[in-house]
Enzyme design. Structure first.
Site, PDB file in Angstrom:
ATOM      1  N   LYS A   1       0.863  -1.189   0.000  1.00 49.38           N
ATOM      2  CA  LYS A   1       0.000   0.000   0.000  1.00 49.38           C
ATOM      3  C   LYS A   1       0.901   1.241   0.000  1.00 49.38           C
ATOM      4  O   LYS A   1       2.002   1.220   0.581  1.00 49.38           O
ATOM      5  CB  LYS A   1      -0.905  -0.059   1.243  1.00 49.38           C
ATOM      6  CG  LYS A   1      -2.019   0.954   1.273  1.00 49.38           C
ATOM      7  CD  LYS A   1      -2.972   0.667   2.433  1.00 49.38           C
ATOM      8  CE  LYS A   1      -4.024   1.754   2.583  1.00 49.38           C
ATOM      9  NZ  LYS A   1      -4.989   1.467   3.655  1.00 49.38           N
TER      10      LYS A   1
ATOM     11  N   SER B   1      -9.984  -0.956   6.712  1.00 51.74           N
ATOM     12  CA  SER B   1      -9.452  -0.773   5.360  1.00 51.74           C
ATOM     13  C   SER B   1      -8.886  -2.008   4.698  1.00 51.74           C
ATOM     14  O   SER B   1      -8.494  -1.939   3.536  1.00 51.74           O
ATOM     15  CB  SER B   1      -8.375   0.304   5.379  1.00 51.74           C
ATOM     16  OG  SER B   1      -8.998   1.536   5.333  1.00 51.74           O
TER      17      SER B   1
ATOM     18  N   SER C   1      -9.704   1.732   2.768  1.00 55.38           N
ATOM     19  CA  SER C   1      -8.837   2.553   1.937  1.00 55.38           C
ATOM     20  C   SER C   1      -7.828   1.737   1.136  1.00 55.38           C
ATOM     21  O   SER C   1      -7.189   2.285   0.240  1.00 55.38           O
ATOM     22  CB  SER C   1      -8.107   3.579   2.801  1.00 55.38           C
ATOM     23  OG  SER C   1      -7.320   2.927   3.790  1.00 55.38           O
TER      24      SER C   1
HETATM   25  N1  GLN Z   1     -13.179   4.188   6.489  1.00 55.97           N
HETATM   26  C1  GLN Z   1     -12.505   4.325   7.737  1.00 55.97           C
HETATM   27  C2  GLN Z   1     -11.936   5.708   7.867  1.00 55.97           C
HETATM   28  O1  GLN Z   1     -12.079   6.463   6.976  1.00 55.97           O
HETATM   29  C3  GLN Z   1     -11.432   3.289   7.896  1.00 55.97           C
HETATM   30  C4  GLN Z   1     -10.292   3.549   6.991  1.00 55.97           C
HETATM   31  C5  GLN Z   1      -9.050   2.813   7.398  1.00 55.97           C
HETATM   32  O2  GLN Z   1      -9.095   1.742   8.005  1.00 55.97           O
HETATM   33  N2  GLN Z   1      -7.922   3.406   7.044  1.00 55.97           N
HETATM   34  O3  GLN Z   1     -11.351   6.050   8.833  1.00 55.97           O
END
Ligand code: GLN
Length: 441
Positions: free
Chosen positions: A38, A137, A113
Site C-alpha cells: 500500500k 481498510s 482505503s
Molecule cells: N473508512 C474508515 C476511515 O475512513 C477506515 C479507513 C481505514 O481503516 N484506514 O477512517
C-alpha cells in the site's frame, strides 16, 4: 503471477488504476512470488505518498519492516497500491492519484482505503498485497473485490515504516485470493521488531491452534443490511453449521452501537496530530517562497496539497483535542473503547468467533458514492470498525455473489488468535467456490 510482464501490468493499471507506481523494465527480475505494498508503506525504490499530493517526491531511504521481511522471503515488490489519502475513506475515491476500479464492475468502487491492494489481489493470480487497516481498510476492500483479507491483532505486525493514520489503531495485514497464501505469509511479516516496541510484547503466532465452540451473531450486525447481503449471510451460516458442525447463537452486543462515534473521535484526533508534520518544509512541494510569515506559508501549502477529506479530519480531530474538549471527547471515546472490548471478551469467552457480514451493502457505483454525505460514508463501516477499535484480529472471506458482485463474511477472534481464524477460513474455502473476473492483461 506467471505471464504478467511489466507491460501487461501497465495495461492492467491503465484500466483499473490499482497502482500509483509500478515496476518498470522489459521483464520482471527473478523472484519466488510477487507482492505489492500500500502506498503508505515505505520502500526504497518507490515514492511513499500515502495517496496524498503533500508527500509528492518523498522517496524513503529505508523499507518498512513488513516489506523488508517479504523481500527476505524472496518476494518481488511490483508496485505501490492506490489508496484513500492517508487512509481516510471507504471507497478509495479520496486518492490524489486516480480512483481504483472494481475488477467485478469498473463502474463500482473497490472499497477502501486499501482499494488498490484488494483489486491487485483479485486481478493478479498468486499475488499477495500488503494492506493497512485503521478502521476496516483491509476487510472492506477485500469484501468488495471478492478476496480474502486478514487484519491481524494490533501489534502483531511491526508498524515501522508505516505512514501513520491513527497510531493506536493502525495494523498492517494481507490480502490475497486464498487463505492458503495468508497462512504462508502471516508468519513472514509477523513477530517482534525492535524498531516498533508495540510489536515486542506479542505471544508467538500459533497457526495450529483452532478454536472450538458456537459462533456468535450479534443482532446489532443484522440491522440496516441490504437484502442480498442478509440472504448471503444466512446461507453462509447454514453452510458453516453443516460443514463445521457448529451452532450459531444470536446474541446482543449493545456497546457496538457506540464503536463508530468513538472510533471517529479517536482516529481523527490521532490523525490531526500526525498530519501536523506535513507543512511543506521537510516533505514534498519543492521550490516555494520561503520569505512569508510561517503561518501563511504552512497554510498555503496545506490548503493546496491536502484533499477535502483530510481537511475535514484535521478540523474534527483538532476540535476533539482542544483544551476544554479533550476530556469530553477523546478521553470519553477511550472509555467507550474499553467498554466495547469488555463486551467482546465476554462473548468470546463462550464462543469461537463473532460472525457478521463485512460490509452492509454491495460495492456501490461511483455515481452513488458521489451523492453520499460524509456521515453516510462513515456509517458504512459499522461492521468493520468495532474489531478495529479494539485491536482484535479478523478475516473477511467471500461468502456469496449477487448480480455478479461479491459479498464478504467477517469473523472476529480474541487477541492473538489469528491461527484459529485461518483454520476456520480454510475449512470455509474447501466448501465454498470463489469466483474471479476473467481479465486478459
Ligand atoms: N473508512 C474508515 C476511515 O475512513 C477506515 C479507513 C481505514 O481503516 N484506514 O477512517
Amino acid at each position: 503471477m506467471k505471464g504478467y510482464s511489466p507491460q501487461a501490468l501497465l495495461r492492467l493499471n491503465e484500466r483499473y488504476s490499482i497502482f500509483c507506481q509500478l515496476i518498470e523494465g522489459d521483464a520482471l527480475p527473478d523472484h519466488r512470488f510477487t507482492f505489492s505494498a500500500k502506498d503508505n508503506l515505505c520502500t526504497t525504490e518507490f515514492q511513499a505518498r500515502a495517496g496524498s499530493r503533500i508527500l509528492e517526491g518523498y522517496r524513503p531511504p529505508f523499507d518498512a519492516t513488513p516489506v523488508h521481511r517479504m523481500r527476505q522471503e524472496g518476494g518481488l515488490l511490483i508496485g505501490k497500491t492506490n489508496m484513500d489519502e492517508f487512509g481516510f475513506g471507504t471507497f478509495s475515491t479520496n486518492s490524489a492519484f486516480g480512483v481504483p476500479r472494481n475488477p467485478f464492475d469498473e463502474e463500482r468502487a473497490c472499497g477502501g482505503s486499501s482499494g488498490g491492494a484488494a483489486a491487485a489481489a483479485c486481478l493478479i493470480p498468486g499475488h499477495v498485497s500488503l494492506g493497512v487497516s485503521t478502521g476496516g481498510s483491509i476487510a472492506c476492500p477485500a469484501s468488495f473485490c471478492g478476496v480474502v483479507g486478514l487484519t491481524p491483532t494490533y501489534g502483531r505486525v511491526s508498524r515501522y515504516g508505516l505512514i501513520d493514520y491513527g497510531n493506536s489503531l493502525d495494523k498492517v495485514g494481507l490480502l490475497s485470493r486464498t487463505v492458503k497464501d495468508l497462512s504462508h505469509f502471516l508468519p513472514v511479516i509477523s513477530g517482534p521488531d525492535p524498531k516498533d516496541p508495540t510489536s515486542c510484547v506479542q505471544p508467538p503466532l500459533d497457526l495450529n491452534h483452532s478454536r472450538e465452540g458456537p459462533l456468535a451473531l450479534p443482532t446489532e450486525c443484522l440491522e440496516g443490511l441490504a437484502p442480498a447481503v442478509k440472504e448471503a449471510l444466512l446461507r453462509a451460516l447454514d453452510k458453516l453449521s453443516v460443514h463445521l458442525g457448529v451452532e450459531v447463537h444470536e446474541i446482543s452486543m449493545p456497546s457496538l452501537r457506540f464503536a463508530m462515534p468513538a472510533y471517529y473521535v479517536i482516529a481523527t484526533t490521532e490523525a490531526s496530530t500526525n498530519l501536523a508534520r506535513y507543512c511543506g518544509m521537510r516533505f514534498g512541494v519543492p521550490e516555494r517562497e520561503y520569505h512569508q510569515h510561517f503561518n501563511d506559508y504552512f497554510s498555503g501549502v496545506r490548503s493546496e496539497q491536502f484533499g477535502d477529506e483530510a481537511k475535514r479530519r484535521i478540523l474534527l480531530g483538532t476540535f476533539c483535542r482542544m483544551v476544554g474538549f479533550r476530556n469530553k471527547y477523546y478521553l470519553k471515546a477511550l472509555g467507550v473503547r474499553d467498554l466495547v472490548l469488555e463486551e467482546y471478551k465476554k462473548v468470546l469467552a463462550d464462543h469461537s468467533f463473532i460472525v457478521s457480514p463485512t460490509m452492509p451493502f454491495l460495492p456501490p457505483r461511483f455515481d452513488e458514492i458521489s451523492k453520499m454525505r460524509p456521515i453516510e460514508m462513515y456509517r458504512a463501516d459499522f461492521l468493520t470498525i468495532p474489531p478495529n477499535l479494539t485491536g482484535l484480529p479478523h478475516i473477511s472471506v467471500p461468502c456469496g455473489y449477487e448480480g455478479g458482485l461479491p459479498i464478504g463474511l467477517q469473523l472476529v477472534a480474541p487477541h492473538w488468535e489469528e491461527g484459529g481464524l485461518i483454520k476456520t477460513a480454510e475449512v470455509w474455502e474447501r466448501h465454498f467456490h470463489y469466483h474471479f473476473p476473467e481479465v486478459s492483461p
